[in-house]
Motif scaffolding. Structure first.
Motif, mmCIF file in Angstrom:
data_model
loop_
_atom_site.group_PDB
_atom_site.id
_atom_site.type_symbol
_atom_site.label_atom_id
_atom_site.label_comp_id
_atom_site.label_asym_id
_atom_site.label_seq_id
_atom_site.Cartn_x
_atom_site.Cartn_y
_atom_site.Cartn_z
ATOM 1 N N TYR A 179 26.871 11.077 29.804
ATOM 2 C CA TYR A 179 25.931 10.864 28.694
ATOM 3 C C TYR A 179 26.161 9.560 27.937
ATOM 4 N N THR A 221 19.232 5.163 22.494
ATOM 5 C CA THR A 221 19.321 6.608 22.732
ATOM 6 C C THR A 221 18.105 7.080 23.512
ATOM 7 N N THR A 223 16.458 10.527 24.436
ATOM 8 C CA THR A 223 16.483 11.952 24.091
ATOM 9 C C THR A 223 15.530 12.706 25.010
ATOM 10 N N THR A 225 13.858 16.324 25.745
ATOM 11 C CA THR A 225 13.558 17.633 25.167
ATOM 12 C C THR A 225 12.939 18.513 26.237
ATOM 13 N N LYS A 231 17.698 20.140 23.736
ATOM 14 C CA LYS A 231 17.716 18.681 23.929
ATOM 15 C C LYS A 231 19.036 18.208 24.509
ATOM 16 N N LYS A 232 18.982 17.058 25.189
ATOM 17 C CA LYS A 232 20.160 16.309 25.616
ATOM 18 C C LYS A 232 19.930 14.840 25.288
ATOM 19 N N GLU A 233 21.017 14.146 24.889
ATOM 20 C CA GLU A 233 20.924 12.730 24.542
ATOM 21 C C GLU A 233 21.821 11.894 25.460
ATOM 22 N N GLU A 235 23.251 8.014 25.790
ATOM 23 C CA GLU A 235 23.438 6.815 24.960
ATOM 24 C C GLU A 235 23.820 5.617 25.825
#
Length: 410
Positions: A179, A221, A223, A225, A231-233, A235
């Protein structure tokens, strides 16, 4: 003769006290407004009916109010003709009522758009007028929270299938279970182009921080959904090289329609508008002039309640937001509720025509109410003075009568 006078005085006192009781009763007139729904929670795609029920122990007539909700979660579909607006802001203008009521109910139809919790509340003063006197009543109301859940068949897959960037390369190479990434770009790169695809075609993607890159470290970022709302982010730490001194040229950051979808985020108890950069929402100083034709109110965007400035022409699609850009410059920006875009506000572009029976009528009603209060205060003062004089006169007559009886006995 003295007894007749005494009876007249007592009658006058009773009449005055009865007047005070009636005035206190009129002053205590109140109404209660309750917001509810036919079902809660609801699922995405459902139709939900929101009820506004007004009840009072006194007959009332006209009703004026403004209702706000999160337009990202709920879409207003229909209601009675005197409820107008949309995009998170509704006006209720049930006026010129010919029949009195002590209970009234409005039904508003909404459609659930996406997963989340939507607060439905009144903004500003809610005006309910007593039918006979036309005076505003004391109001109590509630705030209602409606929960929207995903459909039972909704996928909870919030993984990315791929991320590609330009210029530069991801370090480490993309893996859906990793991530955090990093990359380096040159001093002449102002935007990192990010192409991201979800594993589930029903998932949605929002990319922020990839435009208007600053020298040094920047955080981009992505994101994801899922259809079910989780949700997952991902970076990307972007390091931008410093420009040679002879090439430094700082220009103000001005948002326009090419920057994508407008969103609000809360970071460390501060609210930012994300639209080609971050714009911190701040309160205008005392020396800041509010543009003519706009009034301060609140609305809900991206699930966050903020202060905005709305035109008095309620069918407008635009609101003003006061924010500070990344250069520390605070100014008004114009938010398009339909297109979800943000642009720098130019004062001379706004021409507002006051609609009939709108805020001018509210001001005249308020002035009339104040005038009636002043008259009532004067009448109360006169009646109080008269009451004191009558009481003194009563005591004197009573004393005189007692003396006269004592003399006759002697």
């Amino acid at each position: 003769m003295n007894r007749v006078k005494l009876k007249v005085i007592i009658f006058c006192l009773l009449f005055i006290f009865a007047g005070f009781l009636n005035m206190n009763t009129a002053k205590a007139a109140s109404a209660n407004i309750e917001i509810s729904a036919d079902k809660n929670p609801v699922t995405v795609g459902d139709t939900v009916y929101v009820y506004i029920n007004i009840s009072s122990d006194t007959m009332f007539g006209d009703v004026e109010a403004y209702l706000i909700y999160d337009a990202d979660i709920l879409e207003y579909k229909s209601g009675v003709s005197f409820i107008t607006g949309g995009s998170g802001f509704l006006r209720i203008s049930d006026i010129n009522i010919s029949e009195e009521d002590d209970n009234r109910k409005y039904v508003l139809e909404f459609k659930a758009l996406k997963v989340g919790r939507c607060e439905i509340d009144f903004t500003g003063s809610v005006m309910v007028y007593e039918f006979e006197s036309g005076m505003p009543m004391s109001i109590s109301s509630n705030s209602y929270e409606l929960e929207v859940k995903p459909a039972q068949t909704a996928s909870d897959n919030a993984y990315l299938a791929s991320i590609k960037i330009s210029p530069g390369e991801l370090n480490p190479p993309f893996d859906k279970n990793i991530y955090k990434y990093s990359t380096n770009v040159g001093h002449d790169t102002n935007k990192l182009i990010v192409s991201a695809l979800p594993e589930d075609e029903n998932a949605t993607i929002r990319i922020s921080g990839n435009e208007s890159l600053n020298e040094g470290d920047n955080k981009v970022t992505v994101t994801v959904t899922a259809e079910a709302g989780n949700k997952k982010e991902y970076e990307i730490q972007v390091t931008k090289e410093s420009a040679p001194e002879d090439e430094i040229n700082i220009e103000p950051i001005t948002p326009d329609e090419k920057h994508g979808k407008f969103e609000l985020v809360r970071i460390d108890n501060e609210i930012f508008a994300v639209y080609g950069g971050k714009y911190k929402l701040v309160e205008p100083g005392e020396n800041v002039k509010i543009p003519e034709g706009y009034t301060k109110t609140r609305t809900i965007i991206s699930g966050i309640s903020i202060e905005v400035y709305a035109p008095k022409q309620l069918d407008s699609d635009f609101l003003l937001i006061y924010a500070e850009n990344e250069l520390g410059e605070a100014k008004f920006y114009r938010y398009d509720k339909v297109e979800r875009t943000l642009q720098r506000y130019v004062d001379e572009q706004v021409t507002v025509q006051m609609p009939e029976n709108d805020f001018v009528e509210d001001n005249s009603t308020l002035e009339k109410y104040r005038s009636n209060l002043n008259k009532a205060a004067i009448i109360i003062a006169i009646l109080s003075t008269l009451c004191v004089l009558l009481m003194i006169l009563s005591v004197r007559l009573y004393t005189k009568a007692r003396r006269s009886k004592d003399k006759k006995r002697k």
